[in-house]
Enzyme design. Structure first.
Site, PDB file in Angstrom:
ATOM      1  N   TYR A 115      10.967  43.982 -29.565  1.00 18.02           N
ATOM      2  CA  TYR A 115      10.191  43.097 -28.693  1.00 18.02           C
ATOM      3  C   TYR A 115      11.091  42.148 -27.922  1.00 18.02           C
ATOM      4  O   TYR A 115      12.075  41.670 -28.457  1.00 18.02           O
ATOM      5  CB  TYR A 115       9.246  42.266 -29.561  1.00 18.02           C
ATOM      6  CG  TYR A 115       8.483  41.215 -28.808  1.00 18.02           C
ATOM      7  CD1 TYR A 115       7.316  41.548 -28.136  1.00 18.02           C
ATOM      8  CD2 TYR A 115       8.930  39.902 -28.745  1.00 18.02           C
ATOM      9  CE1 TYR A 115       6.615  40.590 -27.433  1.00 18.02           C
ATOM     10  CE2 TYR A 115       8.232  38.946 -28.040  1.00 18.02           C
ATOM     11  CZ  TYR A 115       7.071  39.292 -27.389  1.00 18.02           C
ATOM     12  OH  TYR A 115       6.380  38.352 -26.685  1.00 18.02           O
ATOM     13  N   TRP A 117      11.809  39.746 -23.907  1.00 21.31           N
ATOM     14  CA  TRP A 117      11.649  39.503 -22.464  1.00 21.31           C
ATOM     15  C   TRP A 117      12.769  40.084 -21.617  1.00 21.31           C
ATOM     16  O   TRP A 117      12.781  39.895 -20.414  1.00 21.31           O
ATOM     17  CB  TRP A 117      11.493  37.996 -22.222  1.00 21.31           C
ATOM     18  CG  TRP A 117      10.051  37.615 -22.261  1.00 21.31           C
ATOM     19  CD1 TRP A 117       9.261  37.566 -23.377  1.00 21.31           C
ATOM     20  CD2 TRP A 117       9.210  37.290 -21.147  1.00 21.31           C
ATOM     21  NE1 TRP A 117       7.977  37.220 -23.016  1.00 21.31           N
ATOM     22  CE2 TRP A 117       7.926  37.034 -21.658  1.00 21.31           C
ATOM     23  CE3 TRP A 117       9.427  37.175 -19.780  1.00 21.31           C
ATOM     24  CZ2 TRP A 117       6.844  36.688 -20.834  1.00 21.31           C
ATOM     25  CZ3 TRP A 117       8.356  36.823 -18.972  1.00 21.31           C
ATOM     26  CH2 TRP A 117       7.079  36.584 -19.497  1.00 21.31           C
TER      27      TRP A 117
HETATM   28  N1  LIG Z   1       8.431  28.660 -33.008  1.00 21.31           N
HETATM   29  C1  LIG Z   1       8.140  29.399 -31.934  1.00 21.31           C
HETATM   30  N2  LIG Z   1       8.687  30.611 -31.781  1.00 21.31           N
HETATM   31  C2  LIG Z   1       8.379  31.367 -30.716  1.00 21.31           C
HETATM   32  C3  LIG Z   1       7.494  30.888 -29.725  1.00 21.31           C
HETATM   33  C4  LIG Z   1       6.921  29.590 -29.900  1.00 21.31           C
HETATM   34  O1  LIG Z   1       6.121  29.123 -29.072  1.00 21.31           O
HETATM   35  N3  LIG Z   1       7.271  28.883 -31.016  1.00 21.31           N
HETATM   36  N4  LIG Z   1       7.184  31.688 -28.657  1.00 21.31           N
HETATM   37  C5  LIG Z   1       7.224  33.112 -28.880  1.00 21.31           C
HETATM   38  C6  LIG Z   1       7.037  33.851 -27.630  1.00 21.31           C
HETATM   39  S1  LIG Z   1       5.576  33.551 -26.780  1.00 21.31           S
HETATM   40  C7  LIG Z   1       7.903  34.785 -27.193  1.00 21.31           C
HETATM   41  S2  LIG Z   1       7.468  35.741 -25.835  1.00 21.31           S
HETATM   42  C8  LIG Z   1       9.170  35.043 -27.892  1.00 21.31           C
HETATM   43  C9  LIG Z   1      10.325  35.299 -26.903  1.00 21.31           C
HETATM   44  O2  LIG Z   1      11.326  35.989 -27.496  1.00 21.31           O
HETATM   45  P1  LIG Z   1      12.319  36.948 -26.655  1.00 21.31           P
HETATM   46  O3  LIG Z   1      11.579  37.624 -25.573  1.00 21.31           O
HETATM   47  O4  LIG Z   1      13.039  37.802 -27.639  1.00 21.31           O
HETATM   48  O5  LIG Z   1      13.300  35.867 -26.039  1.00 21.31           O
HETATM   49  P2  LIG Z   1      14.401  35.938 -24.895  1.00 21.31           P
HETATM   50  O6  LIG Z   1      15.251  34.764 -25.129  1.00 21.31           O
HETATM   51  O7  LIG Z   1      13.765  36.060 -23.565  1.00 21.31           O
HETATM   52  O8  LIG Z   1      15.230  37.254 -25.249  1.00 21.31           O
HETATM   53  C10 LIG Z   1      15.558  38.247 -24.345  1.00 21.31           C
HETATM   54  C11 LIG Z   1      16.931  38.804 -24.708  1.00 21.31           C
HETATM   55  O9  LIG Z   1      17.170  39.977 -23.913  1.00 21.31           O
HETATM   56  C12 LIG Z   1      18.518  39.937 -23.451  1.00 21.31           C
HETATM   57  N5  LIG Z   1      18.568  40.749 -22.217  1.00 21.31           N
HETATM   58  C13 LIG Z   1      18.269  40.375 -20.953  1.00 21.31           C
HETATM   59  N6  LIG Z   1      18.405  41.403 -20.113  1.00 21.31           N
HETATM   60  C14 LIG Z   1      18.806  42.462 -20.841  1.00 21.31           C
HETATM   61  C15 LIG Z   1      19.100  43.820 -20.526  1.00 21.31           C
HETATM   62  O10 LIG Z   1      19.018  44.255 -19.382  1.00 21.31           O
HETATM   63  N7  LIG Z   1      19.498  44.623 -21.546  1.00 21.31           N
HETATM   64  C16 LIG Z   1      19.592  44.187 -22.823  1.00 21.31           C
HETATM   65  N8  LIG Z   1      19.973  45.050 -23.748  1.00 21.31           N
HETATM   66  N9  LIG Z   1      19.315  42.900 -23.148  1.00 21.31           N
HETATM   67  C17 LIG Z   1      18.909  42.063 -22.179  1.00 21.31           C
HETATM   68  C18 LIG Z   1      18.799  38.474 -23.232  1.00 21.31           C
HETATM   69  O11 LIG Z   1      20.196  38.225 -23.223  1.00 21.31           O
HETATM   70  C19 LIG Z   1      18.064  37.833 -24.422  1.00 21.31           C
HETATM   71  O12 LIG Z   1      18.890  37.704 -25.543  1.00 21.31           O
HETATM   72  O13 LIG Z   1       9.508  33.916 -28.720  1.00 21.31           O
HETATM   73  C20 LIG Z   1       8.464  33.597 -29.625  1.00 21.31           C
HETATM   74  N10 LIG Z   1       8.933  32.604 -30.593  1.00 21.31           N
HETATM   75  N1  LIG Z   2      10.036  27.593 -18.338  1.00 24.45           N
HETATM   76  C1  LIG Z   2       9.502  28.483 -19.199  1.00 24.45           C
HETATM   77  N2  LIG Z   2       8.341  29.095 -18.885  1.00 24.45           N
HETATM   78  C2  LIG Z   2       7.774  29.975 -19.763  1.00 24.45           C
HETATM   79  C3  LIG Z   2       8.402  30.329 -20.976  1.00 24.45           C
HETATM   80  C4  LIG Z   2       9.633  29.670 -21.292  1.00 24.45           C
HETATM   81  O1  LIG Z   2      10.237  29.905 -22.348  1.00 24.45           O
HETATM   82  N3  LIG Z   2      10.145  28.767 -20.388  1.00 24.45           N
HETATM   83  N4  LIG Z   2       7.821  31.261 -21.816  1.00 24.45           N
HETATM   84  C5  LIG Z   2       6.829  32.173 -21.229  1.00 24.45           C
HETATM   85  C6  LIG Z   2       6.064  32.871 -22.271  1.00 24.45           C
HETATM   86  S1  LIG Z   2       6.699  34.288 -22.943  1.00 24.45           S
HETATM   87  C7  LIG Z   2       4.851  32.463 -22.660  1.00 24.45           C
HETATM   88  S2  LIG Z   2       4.047  33.302 -23.899  1.00 24.45           S
HETATM   89  C8  LIG Z   2       4.191  31.316 -22.050  1.00 24.45           C
HETATM   90  C9  LIG Z   2       3.721  30.345 -23.124  1.00 24.45           C
HETATM   91  O2  LIG Z   2       2.690  29.553 -22.660  1.00 24.45           O
HETATM   92  P1  LIG Z   2       2.009  28.568 -23.713  1.00 24.45           P
HETATM   93  O3  LIG Z   2       1.847  29.222 -25.006  1.00 24.45           O
HETATM   94  O4  LIG Z   2       0.796  28.013 -23.076  1.00 24.45           O
HETATM   95  O5  LIG Z   2       3.160  27.460 -23.823  1.00 24.45           O
HETATM   96  P2  LIG Z   2       3.493  26.427 -25.007  1.00 24.45           P
HETATM   97  O6  LIG Z   2       4.509  25.507 -24.442  1.00 24.45           O
HETATM   98  O7  LIG Z   2       3.798  27.113 -26.278  1.00 24.45           O
HETATM   99  O8  LIG Z   2       2.142  25.667 -25.245  1.00 24.45           O
HETATM  100  C10 LIG Z   2       1.453  24.992 -24.199  1.00 24.45           C
HETATM  101  C11 LIG Z   2       1.066  23.610 -24.627  1.00 24.45           C
HETATM  102  O9  LIG Z   2       0.270  23.685 -25.805  1.00 24.45           O
HETATM  103  C12 LIG Z   2       0.516  22.514 -26.548  1.00 24.45           C
HETATM  104  N5  LIG Z   2       0.045  22.678 -27.926  1.00 24.45           N
HETATM  105  C13 LIG Z   2       0.694  23.200 -28.980  1.00 24.45           C
HETATM  106  N6  LIG Z   2      -0.085  23.139 -30.093  1.00 24.45           N
HETATM  107  C14 LIG Z   2      -1.255  22.579 -29.713  1.00 24.45           C
HETATM  108  C15 LIG Z   2      -2.460  22.253 -30.400  1.00 24.45           C
HETATM  109  O10 LIG Z   2      -2.611  22.462 -31.598  1.00 24.45           O
HETATM  110  N7  LIG Z   2      -3.462  21.715 -29.651  1.00 24.45           N
HETATM  111  C16 LIG Z   2      -3.333  21.461 -28.315  1.00 24.45           C
HETATM  112  N8  LIG Z   2      -4.375  20.947 -27.678  1.00 24.45           N
HETATM  113  N9  LIG Z   2      -2.202  21.722 -27.666  1.00 24.45           N
HETATM  114  C17 LIG Z   2      -1.170  22.284 -28.347  1.00 24.45           C
HETATM  115  C18 LIG Z   2       2.007  22.304 -26.395  1.00 24.45           C
HETATM  116  O11 LIG Z   2       2.358  20.942 -26.634  1.00 24.45           O
HETATM  117  C19 LIG Z   2       2.273  22.737 -24.960  1.00 24.45           C
HETATM  118  O12 LIG Z   2       2.356  21.642 -24.076  1.00 24.45           O
HETATM  119  O13 LIG Z   2       5.075  30.596 -21.201  1.00 24.45           O
HETATM  120  C20 LIG Z   2       5.865  31.407 -20.356  1.00 24.45           C
HETATM  121  N10 LIG Z   2       6.587  30.538 -19.432  1.00 24.45           N
HETATM  122 MO   LIG Z   3       5.553  34.806 -24.855  1.00 22.91          MO
END
Ligand SMILES: Nc1nc2c(c(=O)[nH]1)N[C@H]1C(S)=C(S)[C@@H](COP(=O)(O)OP(=O)(O)OC[C@H]3O[C@@H](n4cnc5c(=O)[nH]c(N)nc54)[C@H](O)[C@@H]3O)O[C@H]1N2
Ligand SMILES: Nc1nc2c(c(=O)[nH]1)N[C@H]1C(S)=C(S)[C@@H](COP(=O)(O)OP(=O)(O)OC[C@H]3O[C@@H](n4cnc5c(=O)[nH]c(N)nc54)[C@H](O)[C@@H]3O)O[C@H]1N2
Ligand SMILES: [Mo]
Length: 777
Positions: A115, A117
């Site tokens: 999994y 991005w």
């Molecule tokens: N506690 C907590 N944990 C969370 C979250 C949270 O809200 N709280 N959010 C979760 C969410 S919503 C998400 S989506 C995940 C995100 O987790 P990931 O999607 O795993 O995070 P990224 O840092 O985008 O990792 C992408 C990796 O791909 C590599 N990469 C980029 N381009 C290429 C390529 O062309 N080839 C290869 N082989 N590698 C490449 C980059 O260097 C990077 O290391 O994290 C989750 N974890």
């Molecule tokens: N710049 C930037 N943009 C991103 C990403 C990134 O890493 N960086 N990640 C991308 C990805 S993969 C995803 S999935 C989306 C994530 O999008 P979201 O999941 O919506 O993003 P978060 O920042 O995890 O949460 C949004 C808000 O929810 C609030 N929140 C957390 N817990 C609670 C709660 O219990 N109650 C309430 N009311 N609020 C709460 C947090 O404080 C935060 O301000 O964003 C995408 N966009």
């Molecule tokens: Mo995500």
């Protein structure tokens, strides 16, 4: 004397939008956004550092103890040295071990769920290419769901017949025209709209800016005063509940509606099912507890007066509940969005222009109208005659799977068993930052026989691998992308800016090579006889065919590729008037939802039938394992929101870090009351810990967070120091979070459910090493 080489400017695109990148032919010089009229996006400024970073993986590398005896590896992953090998050696080694493991344990023992991005682009999709190769080799274990919306995407199909989180929203022009009250519920669009799964069309913040100037009533419900609240300034009211208590808050609003007869009985009658069952819970008829505003206030910490005010406000005005996902990335996350839809149904505005709920205004610029477009095709994850995933595990249950091969588990109404995973290949994801409870992950990670990581950078996952393969960045190869996951606003060329650094190779090339090793003619089968540009031409031609049906004509591919220009798709008047659920609302019989009853399900017989205590038959307030309600006096609730100047872990190593780092670490936001109680001052280095682990962070003392809550954004690279009790020197939040499922329905990640303790750090000074490659690399 040689004259200085001419500067060339190449148009390309990342998740963070189309960019212009200057190069002298060998080096990247600078980069900036390419779309006029958009807001500054810091992520666009660091292409140079991405390409030339000292943190790049330069050569194929193998862990010493693995190389010594690959059939029975020695040493410990994450502690061993790495040895440089040639590509030939690395691929031979992988091929031999892959054959052995697959022959011995079968296809399910190969985990290619990988999994993440990665980078955007329709051809160089790392995990898809991995799966393509594994399909050629005879199948693999894949994954279900995602970390983003594991809970919401599982529950919504039962409730409204679609996932809602990845779907187009009622259009922004209609919101600006018709909506009176906009509520940002657990949403921080100013941060999260910086990126999209394809490339961002960068229109979302432009729309929010228009909203800012609209004079409408704007409310944000979030334990933290986010960047978005600051962006709106005085125009927005900030309401801060305790974390994880939104269902109680919504129930209090719902109960107030019923007290006053403000719920829309006609809508509930025509368009929903199961309201009566839910109402018996809401009023306390069933359990003796009326979910009044006062009851809710006791749980969520928002005053009963405010709860009643919200009920009246929502009832009297066209209200759009723009809802983000942070609150469903929690234990019992499914309840949040189910209760939100229930509340919206009681308000009776679903399917009206500007009323109801939307689960993707904060993501990928939802609501920016869909264009008439020539939409690119993209690379598929299986070859002709190949074998797709033979098993799939819920994506966030990977550690449980490694811990308990063969063990039974439940998922979304199904009884299943974890596969016995022996070989893991991760390409395009950073699972050591993204997965909860890093120390538990590190223990489980020792179990497989082989771990391969394809990476551009020395991430923590790469450091914990047996074999690391250097991947090109998207700036070192040719690709194509659309902008806007919903709008399809532009088609953008992504021409190679510079040649691959050192020995980096495209994932496409790597898997083509391995396919040839797997079987004679495998390369041909994997590539279908096409090189990169030929694939891009194919995807472009399919776009041309798709466009034709919408009266959109593309120039010939060669001309387009030569031009170094993006193509903006024409607007569609019809799409600019799109109202989500309009047809259903107008005639629910003729246009039923894809739910069991064809209506919005406030009570689901099917979910009730699963008998899951953690996901009952209607939206229910359930107290999490770790929250303010059971916190000891010195414990704080941990929020891990998404970061402003990164995409997760991507770009953590760049100079953008200087914009946010405090005391050399990830910033930690805490309330002045919580700081005072611990003698912590703004800028102090602090230690955060619980039974799962400990991290260092830099204190940001601010009244912009609810007392009792602290925020460490997700995505900082783990930098665990074995000489210092395993403390993370960078501030990686998942060292502290709990690895438990949202529920047995969605099995989503629960990164926002954790308690921690906090103190000023008084230990020896420690040096950050997260971004230094291993010594031998
Ligand atoms: N506690 C907590 N944990 C969370 C979250 C949270 O809200 N709280 N959010 C979760 C969410 S919503 C998400 S989506 C995940 C995100 O987790 P990931 O999607 O795993 O995070 P990224 O840092 O985008 O990792 C992408 C990796 O791909 C590599 N990469 C980029 N381009 C290429 C390529 O062309 N080839 C290869 N082989 N590698 C490449 C980059 O260097 C990077 O290391 O994290 C989750 N974890
Ligand atoms: N710049 C930037 N943009 C991103 C990403 C990134 O890493 N960086 N990640 C991308 C990805 S993969 C995803 S999935 C989306 C994530 O999008 P979201 O999941 O919506 O993003 P978060 O920042 O995890 O949460 C949004 C808000 O929810 C609030 N929140 C957390 N817990 C609670 C709660 O219990 N109650 C309430 N009311 N609020 C709460 C947090 O404080 C935060 O301000 O964003 C995408 N966009
Ligand atoms: Mo995500």
């Amino acid at each position: 004397m040689a004259s200085s080489p001419a500067t060339n400017t190449i148009l390309t695109a990342a998740h963070w939008g189309p960019m212009l990148v200057d190069t002298d032919g060998e080096n990247v010089l600078a980069s900036r956004g390419a779309l006029p009229g958009t807001f500054e996006n810091s992520l666009q400024s660091v292409v140079r550092e991405q390409v030339h970073s000292k943190t790049r993986v330069r050569y194929p590398m193998v862990r010493k103890g693995y190389l010594a005896s690959p059939d029975a590896p020695q040493g410990v992953r994450g502690q061993d040295e790495f040895v440089r090998v040639s590509w030939e050696q690395a691929l031979d080694l992988i091929h031999t071990q892959h054959q052995r493991i697959r022959a011995t344990y079968g296809p399910a023992s190969v985990f290619a769920g990988s999994y993440g991005w990665r980078s955007n682009g329709v051809l160089h999709k790392a995990a898809t290419l991995l799966q393509r190769y594994m399909s050629l080799a005879g199948g693999y274990t894949g994954h279900l769901g995602d970390y983003s919306t594991g809970a919401a995407q599982a529950i919504m199909p039962y409730v409204v017949g679609s996932n809602e989180v990845y779907q187009q929203q009622t259009s922004w022009p209609l919101v600006l025209e018709h909506t009176d009250v906009v509520v940002l519920w657990s949403a921080n669009p100013l941060n999260t709209l910086k990126i999209a799964w394809n490339a961002s069309d960068e229109q979302g913040i432009v729309w929010f800016d228009r909203l800012r100037k609209s004079g409408k009533r704007l409310i944000c419900i979030d334990p933290m005063r986010s960047e978005t609240v600051d962006f709106f300034g005085d125009a927005m009211e900030w309401i801060a509940p305790h974390m994880g208590t939104d269902v109680a808050l919504m129930l209090g609003i719902a109960h107030t509606l019923v007290e006053h007869g403000w719920h829309d009985s006609a809508f509930l009658q025509h368009c929903t099912t199961g309201y009566d069952e839910f109402a018996r819970y809401l009023t306390g008829e069933r359990d003796g507890v009326a979910k009044t505003a006062e009851w809710a206030a006791g749980i969520c910490g928002v005053s009963a007066d405010k709860i009643r005010e919200l009920a009246q406000l929502f009832h009297e005005n066209t209200t759009m509940l723009m809802t983000g996902w942070g609150m469903q990335r929690q234990q019992f996350g499914e309840q949040k969005h189910w209760m939100l839809v229930t509340l919206a149904a009681m308000l009776g505005q679903i399917g009206t222009p500007g009323g109801g709920f939307g689960l993707s205004y904060h993501f990928a610029n939802g609501g920016n109208p869909t264009r008439r477009a020539a939409v690119l095709a993209s690379m598929q994850g299986s070859v002709a005659g190949g074998v797709d995933a033979v098993d799939k595990i819920p994506v966030a249950r990977i550690v449980e799977a490694l811990e308990n091969p063969g063990a039974p588990y439940q998922h979304n109404g199904m009884d299943r068993h974890f596969p016995d995973i022996r070989f893991i290949w991760w390409a395009g994801g950073a699972n050591f930052t993204h997965h909860q409870d890093t120390n538990r992950l590190i223990r489980a990670w020792q179990k497989p026989e082989l771990i391969v990581i394809s990476e551009c950078f020395w991430t923590a996952a790469a450091r914990h691998a047996d074999i690391v393969l250097p991947a090109t960045t998207s700036f070192e190869r040719n690709d194509l992308t659309m902008t806007g996951d919903y709008s399809n606003q532009h088609l953008v060329p992504m021409k190679r800016v510079v040649a691959p650094r050192d020995e980096a190779r495209d994932d496409f090339e790597v898997f083509a090579e391995l396919s040839e090793r797997w079987e004679a003619g495998g390369r041909e089968r994997f590539t279908e006889g096409k090189n990169d540009l030929q694939w891009l031409e194919t995807f472009y031609q399919i776009a041309g065919q798709r466009g034709a049906s919408q009266q959109v004509t593309l120039p010939p591919f060669r001309e387009f590729w030569q031009a170094n220009q993006l193509i903006e798709m024409p607007q569609s008047e019809q799409n600019a008037r799109f109202v989500r659920f309009a047809a259903f609302r107008a005639d629910p019989q003729a246009n039923p939802l894809k739910t069991d009853s064809g209506k919005i399900e406030i009570y689901s017989r099917r979910i009730a039938g699963y008998g899951y205590a953690d996901c009952p038959g209607h939206p229910t307030w359930l107290a999490p394992d770790e929250w303010h309600g059971n916190a000891r006096a010195d414990q704080l609730q941990l929020l891990s929101a998404h970061p402003a100047h990164r995409l997760h872990s991507q770009l953590n190593f760049t100079s953008l870090r200087e914009r946010y780092a405090v005391a050399g670490c990830e910033p930690l936001t805490l309330h002045p009351d919580d700081a005072r109680a611990r003698d912590i001052a703004d800028g102090d280095l602090v230690r955060v810990w619980n039974s799962r682990g400990q991290v260092l962070a830099g204190a940001v003392v601010s009244d912009g967070i609810r007392p009792g809550v602290i925020c460490l954004h997700e995505g900082a690279w783990p930098d665990l120091d074995p000489q210092a009790g395993g403390i993370c020197k960078n501030g990686a939040v998942n060292v502290l979070t709990k690895d438990l499922p949202s529920s047995r329905l969605g099995n989503g990640c629960a990164g926002n459910t954790a308690l921690v303790r906090l103190e000023k750090y008084r230990g020896p000074s420690l040096t950050l090493t997260a971004f230094d490659p291993p010594a031998s690399a």
